[in-house]
Motif scaffolding. Structure first.
Motif, mmCIF file in Angstrom:
data_model
loop_
_atom_site.group_PDB
_atom_site.id
_atom_site.type_symbol
_atom_site.label_atom_id
_atom_site.label_comp_id
_atom_site.label_asym_id
_atom_site.label_seq_id
_atom_site.Cartn_x
_atom_site.Cartn_y
_atom_site.Cartn_z
ATOM 1 N N LYS A 159 1.375 -0.988 0.217
ATOM 2 C CA LYS A 159 -0.103 -0.182 -0.421
ATOM 3 C C LYS A 159 0.559 1.252 -0.007
ATOM 4 C CE LYS A 159 -3.658 1.643 3.321
ATOM 5 N NZ LYS A 159 -3.896 1.805 3.985
ATOM 6 N N GLU A 160 1.787 1.326 0.794
ATOM 7 C CA GLU A 160 2.206 2.656 1.200
ATOM 8 C C GLU A 160 3.393 2.873 -0.483
ATOM 9 O OE1 GLU A 160 6.053 4.169 3.603
ATOM 10 O OE2 GLU A 160 6.092 1.515 4.019
ATOM 11 N N GLY A 161 4.059 1.073 -1.076
ATOM 12 C CA GLY A 161 4.606 1.338 -2.428
ATOM 13 C C GLY A 161 4.127 2.260 -3.903
ATOM 14 N N ALA A 162 3.064 1.913 -3.476
ATOM 15 C CA ALA A 162 1.645 1.952 -4.641
ATOM 16 C C ALA A 162 1.510 3.330 -3.891
ATOM 17 C CB ALA A 162 0.935 1.371 -4.391
ATOM 18 N N GLU A 163 1.735 4.215 -2.911
ATOM 19 C CA GLU A 163 1.368 5.602 -2.635
ATOM 20 C C GLU A 163 2.778 6.484 -3.153
ATOM 21 O OE1 GLU A 163 0.523 6.063 1.528
ATOM 22 O OE2 GLU A 163 -1.689 4.779 1.356
ATOM 23 N N MET A 164 3.440 6.245 -2.912
ATOM 24 C CA MET A 164 5.296 6.516 -3.073
ATOM 25 C C MET A 164 4.838 6.863 -4.777
ATOM 26 S SD MET A 164 7.665 4.210 -0.652
ATOM 27 C CE MET A 164 9.203 4.889 -1.212
ATOM 28 N N LEU A 165 4.288 5.346 -5.492
ATOM 29 C CA LEU A 165 4.477 5.957 -6.701
ATOM 30 C C LEU A 165 3.563 7.138 -7.042
ATOM 31 C CD1 LEU A 165 5.371 1.994 -7.319
ATOM 32 C CD2 LEU A 165 6.546 3.861 -8.128
ATOM 33 N N ALA A 166 2.409 7.216 -6.568
ATOM 34 C CA ALA A 166 1.227 7.968 -7.082
ATOM 35 C C ALA A 166 0.520 7.000 -7.704
ATOM 36 C CB ALA A 166 1.850 9.001 -7.517
ATOM 37 N N MET A 167 0.371 5.709 -7.294
ATOM 38 C CA MET A 167 -0.628 5.124 -8.065
ATOM 39 C C MET A 167 -1.600 4.740 -7.617
ATOM 40 S SD MET A 167 2.049 2.782 -10.798
ATOM 41 C CE MET A 167 0.732 1.696 -11.083
ATOM 42 N N ASP A 168 -3.283 4.106 -8.303
ATOM 43 C CA ASP A 168 -3.592 3.281 -7.677
ATOM 44 C C ASP A 168 -3.546 1.682 -7.155
ATOM 45 O OD1 ASP A 168 -6.995 3.295 -7.167
ATOM 46 O OD2 ASP A 168 -6.705 1.569 -8.267
ATOM 47 N N LEU A 169 -3.818 1.812 -5.884
ATOM 48 C CA LEU A 169 -3.474 -0.040 -5.751
ATOM 49 C C LEU A 169 -3.830 -0.974 -6.798
ATOM 50 C CD1 LEU A 169 -2.314 -1.840 -3.545
ATOM 51 C CD2 LEU A 169 -4.620 -2.030 -2.075
ATOM 52 N N ASN A 170 -5.227 -0.844 -6.671
ATOM 53 C CA ASN A 170 -5.997 -2.220 -7.790
ATOM 54 C C ASN A 170 -4.817 -2.029 -9.629
ATOM 55 O OD1 ASN A 170 -8.360 -2.448 -6.503
ATOM 56 N ND2 ASN A 170 -9.634 -1.168 -7.286
#
Length: 190
Positions: A159-170
């Motif tokens: 979850k944190e990685g997706a946020e770091m990438l500014a990408m939606d988790l899905n």
């Protein structure tokens, strides 16, 4: 001595010199394929670097589990690998076994998808087909919510990685599945 730019063949040999467990090698192949997929998705020019870093990210895990990510530095410095490769590999253990923070996009992708490939593999293996070919985001998200399922997978890191990438988790899950589908036969999820 000048650093070498490792080839895929050199990276694979190094991986198999330090890892004999079939599961770890399949995981390395899955992460390699996902890293290559994301490099292509983001229009990166040096896709080889992304895939090689993905391939050897757990280089020291089997032989030196208590020194995971730290022993890799020693091994790769001995092989004259570039510092950027070593730093990227170390950064996937951020907050787990290192204090090396993922900084660039490649490092953030590795940090995010390492754990995620494990969850996706476990989800695919629970399906009657035992295949990733028809696996969807919805199935992975359903298993995500079951904390007892693949309990070793750190969902907070994903979850944190997706946020770091500014990408939606899905989207991260979907693209990781696509990357793994490219090597489904090699990782026994075909």
């Amino acid at each position: 001595m000048a650093n070498i730019v490792p080839t895929r063949e050199q990276a694979y040999k190094l991986l198999t010199d330090y890892n004999k467990t079939e599961g770890l090698i399949k995981h390395a192949l899955a992460v390699e394929s996902v890293m290559l997929h994301f490099a292509e998705l983001f229009g990166e020019t040096d896709t080889q670097k992304w895939r090689i870093i993905g391939l050897v990210h757990d280089l020291d895990y089997e032989m030196y589990p208590d020194e995971h990510c730290k022993k890799t530095r020693e091994i790769l410095e001995g092989e004259n690998w570039p510092e950027e490769y070593i730093h990227a590999i170390e950064s996937h253990g951020w907050k787990i076994c290192t204090d090396v923070e993922p900084v660039d996009k490649m490092e953030k992708v590795l940090y995010t998808i390492d754990e995620l490939t494990g969850l996706i593999t476990a989800t695919a293996l629970m399906r009657p087909s035992k295949s990733i070919a028809d696996l969807g985001v919805k199935s992975v998200k359903k298993k995500w919510k079951q904390k007892s399922f693949a309990a070793g997978v750190n969902r907070e890191i994903i979850k944190e990685g997706a946020e770091m990438l500014a990408m939606d988790l899905n989207e991260v899950i979907e693209e990781t599945i696509k990357g793994m589908q490219k090597v489904a036969a090699d990782i026994d999820l075909g």
